[in-house]
Scaffold this motif. Sequence first.
Motif, PDB file in Angstrom:
ATOM      1  N   TYR A   1     -36.410  26.089 -31.382  1.00 48.27           N
ATOM      2  CA  TYR A   1     -36.677  24.704 -31.798  1.00 48.27           C
ATOM      3  C   TYR A   1     -36.230  24.440 -33.233  1.00 48.27           C
ATOM      4  CZ  TYR A   1     -40.815  25.890 -34.595  1.00 48.27           C
ATOM      5  OH  TYR A   1     -41.654  26.391 -35.552  1.00 48.27           O
TER       6      TYR A   1
ATOM      7  N   GLY B   1     -39.426  29.714 -33.014  1.00 48.96           N
ATOM      8  CA  GLY B   1     -38.591  29.398 -34.172  1.00 48.96           C
ATOM      9  C   GLY B   1     -37.736  30.574 -34.608  1.00 48.96           C
TER      10      GLY B   1
ATOM     11  N   ALA C   1     -49.554  34.664 -30.351  1.00 50.01           N
ATOM     12  CA  ALA C   1     -50.553  35.424 -29.599  1.00 50.01           C
ATOM     13  C   ALA C   1     -50.846  34.781 -28.244  1.00 50.01           C
ATOM     14  CB  ALA C   1     -51.830  35.522 -30.429  1.00 50.01           C
ATOM     15  N   VAL C   2     -51.127  33.485 -28.240  1.00 49.37           N
ATOM     16  CA  VAL C   2     -51.431  32.790 -26.984  1.00 49.37           C
ATOM     17  C   VAL C   2     -50.154  32.659 -26.147  1.00 49.37           C
ATOM     18  CG1 VAL C   2     -52.189  30.598 -25.971  1.00 49.37           C
ATOM     19  CG2 VAL C   2     -53.375  31.507 -27.986  1.00 49.37           C
TER      20      VAL C   2
ATOM     21  N   LYS D   1     -37.180  35.758 -32.925  1.00 47.48           N
ATOM     22  CA  LYS D   1     -38.361  35.490 -32.091  1.00 47.48           C
ATOM     23  C   LYS D   1     -37.936  35.121 -30.674  1.00 47.48           C
ATOM     24  CE  LYS D   1     -41.856  34.151 -35.412  1.00 47.48           C
ATOM     25  NZ  LYS D   1     -43.012  33.288 -35.659  1.00 47.48           N
TER      26      LYS D   1
ATOM     27  N   TYR E   1     -51.780  20.256 -37.757  1.00 44.83           N
ATOM     28  CA  TYR E   1     -53.022  20.774 -38.346  1.00 44.83           C
ATOM     29  C   TYR E   1     -53.079  20.550 -39.859  1.00 44.83           C
ATOM     30  CZ  TYR E   1     -54.147  23.229 -33.983  1.00 44.83           C
ATOM     31  OH  TYR E   1     -54.437  23.546 -32.680  1.00 44.83           O
TER      32      TYR E   1
ATOM     33  N   VAL F   1     -61.231  27.531 -25.193  1.00 41.10           N
ATOM     34  CA  VAL F   1     -61.362  28.803 -24.480  1.00 41.10           C
ATOM     35  C   VAL F   1     -62.823  29.153 -24.188  1.00 41.10           C
ATOM     36  CG1 VAL F   1     -61.274  30.154 -26.621  1.00 41.10           C
ATOM     37  CG2 VAL F   1     -60.622  31.222 -24.449  1.00 41.10           C
TER      38      VAL F   1
ATOM     39  N   ASN G   1     -45.632  35.289 -38.142  1.00 37.81           N
ATOM     40  CA  ASN G   1     -46.057  36.314 -37.172  1.00 37.81           C
ATOM     41  C   ASN G   1     -45.222  36.293 -35.905  1.00 37.81           C
ATOM     42  OD1 ASN G   1     -47.413  33.705 -36.685  1.00 37.81           O
ATOM     43  ND2 ASN G   1     -48.383  34.739 -34.977  1.00 37.81           N
TER      44      ASN G   1
HETATM   45  N1  LIG Z   1     -57.898  25.534 -27.204  1.00 34.33           N
HETATM   46  C1  LIG Z   1     -58.307  26.744 -27.556  1.00 34.33           C
HETATM   47  O1  LIG Z   1     -59.396  27.210 -27.206  1.00 34.33           O
HETATM   48  C2  LIG Z   1     -57.403  27.590 -28.404  1.00 34.33           C
HETATM   49  C3  LIG Z   1     -57.670  28.956 -28.601  1.00 34.33           C
HETATM   50  C4  LIG Z   1     -56.762  29.700 -29.340  1.00 34.33           C
HETATM   51  C5  LIG Z   1     -55.638  29.105 -29.891  1.00 34.33           C
HETATM   52  N2  LIG Z   1     -55.440  27.788 -29.712  1.00 34.33           N
HETATM   53  C6  LIG Z   1     -54.243  27.126 -30.231  1.00 34.33           C
HETATM   54  O2  LIG Z   1     -53.120  27.757 -29.642  1.00 34.33           O
HETATM   55  C7  LIG Z   1     -52.019  27.682 -30.515  1.00 34.33           C
HETATM   56  C8  LIG Z   1     -51.442  29.069 -30.740  1.00 34.33           C
HETATM   57  O3  LIG Z   1     -52.440  29.876 -31.364  1.00 34.33           O
HETATM   58  P1  LIG Z   1     -52.159  31.415 -31.664  1.00 34.33           P
HETATM   59  O4  LIG Z   1     -53.432  32.008 -32.113  1.00 34.33           O
HETATM   60  O5  LIG Z   1     -51.447  32.030 -30.528  1.00 34.33           O
HETATM   61  O6  LIG Z   1     -51.193  31.327 -32.925  1.00 34.33           O
HETATM   62  P2  LIG Z   1     -49.743  31.937 -32.990  1.00 34.33           P
HETATM   63  O7  LIG Z   1     -48.911  31.211 -31.973  1.00 34.33           O
HETATM   64  O8  LIG Z   1     -49.831  33.418 -32.897  1.00 34.33           O
HETATM   65  O9  LIG Z   1     -49.258  31.585 -34.459  1.00 34.33           O
HETATM   66  C9  LIG Z   1     -48.883  30.311 -34.800  1.00 34.33           C
HETATM   67  C10 LIG Z   1     -47.374  30.089 -34.500  1.00 34.33           C
HETATM   68  O10 LIG Z   1     -47.173  28.709 -34.327  1.00 34.33           O
HETATM   69  C11 LIG Z   1     -45.834  28.384 -34.631  1.00 34.33           C
HETATM   70  N3  LIG Z   1     -45.817  27.164 -35.454  1.00 34.33           N
HETATM   71  C12 LIG Z   1     -46.432  26.951 -36.630  1.00 34.33           C
HETATM   72  N4  LIG Z   1     -46.203  25.717 -37.073  1.00 34.33           N
HETATM   73  C13 LIG Z   1     -45.387  25.135 -36.141  1.00 34.33           C
HETATM   74  C14 LIG Z   1     -44.791  23.853 -36.011  1.00 34.33           C
HETATM   75  N5  LIG Z   1     -44.970  22.898 -36.943  1.00 34.33           N
HETATM   76  N6  LIG Z   1     -44.022  23.606 -34.921  1.00 34.33           N
HETATM   77  C15 LIG Z   1     -43.827  24.548 -33.977  1.00 34.33           C
HETATM   78  N7  LIG Z   1     -44.373  25.781 -34.041  1.00 34.33           N
HETATM   79  C16 LIG Z   1     -45.138  26.065 -35.120  1.00 34.33           C
HETATM   80  C17 LIG Z   1     -45.263  29.563 -35.435  1.00 34.33           C
HETATM   81  O11 LIG Z   1     -44.316  30.221 -34.597  1.00 34.33           O
HETATM   82  P3  LIG Z   1     -42.726  29.879 -34.723  1.00 34.33           P
HETATM   83  O12 LIG Z   1     -42.178  30.843 -35.711  1.00 34.33           O
HETATM   84  O13 LIG Z   1     -42.230  30.066 -33.356  1.00 34.33           O
HETATM   85  O14 LIG Z   1     -42.649  28.489 -35.255  1.00 34.33           O
HETATM   86  C18 LIG Z   1     -46.466  30.470 -35.652  1.00 34.33           C
HETATM   87  O15 LIG Z   1     -46.132  31.821 -35.647  1.00 34.33           O
HETATM   88  C19 LIG Z   1     -52.529  27.003 -31.786  1.00 34.33           C
HETATM   89  O16 LIG Z   1     -52.226  25.633 -31.724  1.00 34.33           O
HETATM   90  C20 LIG Z   1     -54.020  27.238 -31.729  1.00 34.33           C
HETATM   91  O17 LIG Z   1     -54.743  26.277 -32.449  1.00 34.33           O
HETATM   92  C21 LIG Z   1     -56.295  27.013 -28.988  1.00 34.33           C
END
Ligand SMILES: NC(=O)c1ccc[n+]([C@@H]2O[C@H](COP(=O)([O-])OP(=O)(O)OC[C@H]3O[C@@H](n4cnc5c(N)ncnc54)[C@H](OP(=O)(O)O)[C@@H]3O)[C@@H](O)[C@H]2O)c1
Length: 329
Positions: free
Chosen positions: A195, A176, A155-156, A180, A247, A273, A321
């Motif tokens: 990756y 991954g 999503a991000v 994708k 995590y 955010v 996802n």
């Molecule tokens: N700082 C903030 O305010 C804030 C706000 C929102 C989100 N975030 C962070 O932004 C990141 C993305 O969030 P999102 O909501 O957009 O989730 P997302 O990317 O839609 O979903 C998580 C994705 O992360 C990948 N992933 C999971 N485990 C992994 C690993 N060990 N190594 C590499 N890739 C892995 C997977 O994609 P693949 O199939 O490609 O592996 C999975 O689909 C997260 O770390 C989240 O905590 C931070």
Amino acid sequence: MARAWSLKARPQGMPKHTDFAMIDLDQSTLGAGEVRIANRWLSVDPYMRGRMNDVKSYVPPFALGEAMQGGAVGEVVDSNDDGIKVGDMVLHMAGWRDEAVVPAAQVQKLPALDVPPQAFLGQLGMPGMTGYFGLLQVAEAKAGDTVFVSAAAGAVGSTVVQVAKAKGMTVIGSAGGAEKCAWVKSLGADAVIDYKSDVPVVKALGEAAPKGIDVYFDNVGGEHLDAALAHARMHARFAVCGMIDVYNSGAATQLKYLARLIGNRVQIRGFIVSDYMNRAEEFYKDMGGMLAAGTLKRQETVHEGLETMPDAFLGLFSGGNTGKMLVKV
Ligand SMILES: NC(=O)c1ccc[n+]([C@@H]2O[C@H](COP(=O)([O-])OP(=O)(O)OC[C@H]3O[C@@H](n4cnc5c(N)ncnc54)[C@H](OP(=O)(O)O)[C@@H]3O)[C@@H](O)[C@H]2O)c1
């Protein structure tokens, strides 16, 4: 009777289905200034894993045995507030349940943009704002920069790819698996790293960006962050958004190339955010313009039914996802 998911036990490592339990919610009366919302769409987000631990953080832990919270979009079905009417579609934080009763002051009417309501949980919501402000404000990315973004099919990450392209940057994404990666390429990325292939990220990034990177948008940490350090150019800026790689494991990150940040004057900044929520209007205006120009693509992975919330949540950690992970109630 409304139903909600609660946390039954604090997960150790990767959460299990038995860590969650469905509970009944007695919310038959509607207090002064409250609204009743039939939730239509529920969000699952990686940050929720942090709320499952009993530790001090920027957001309090989920209380055991009580209804969990999270982003949700729903339709108002009863209202004791003059500003919110029955039939309004609203965004709020009483997710993980089929029906919510909340103070009207805690709900937001959906902005007037030509997208379906669930988009306000993804590209036009919290994750989209994270990508937008993280890229443009935290990393100070500008036209001509070479940007590397991890979890680029999420999503991000998918927002970062598209905003960066719309603003004249060169973009390298990582995701991954071949499917994708092909989707990230279709969003406009100049190069995509799988990756999960046998090639180490540090090698693949060196090939994709032979002159190095100016910006790294970190969603993953670990090997990705180290590869970005290895290829950071002079005065590169890193926006550290998330480290999903640790995590569940909580493992210490090994950074072989950390010392590179000295000689290359690399700036690394973490952010949340919520620091940018007061700039939502600016976000809607700019993203609205990109939507109208047809330059934004959006994808959702949808699980059906409240029962599937834990499945959807766990899927975030196994690449389940593409685009935003959602549950349709
Ligand atoms: N700082 C903030 O305010 C804030 C706000 C929102 C989100 N975030 C962070 O932004 C990141 C993305 O969030 P999102 O909501 O957009 O989730 P997302 O990317 O839609 O979903 C998580 C994705 O992360 C990948 N992933 C999971 N485990 C992994 C690993 N060990 N190594 C590499 N890739 C892995 C997977 O994609 P693949 O199939 O490609 O592996 C999975 O689909 C997260 O770390 C989240 O905590 C931070």
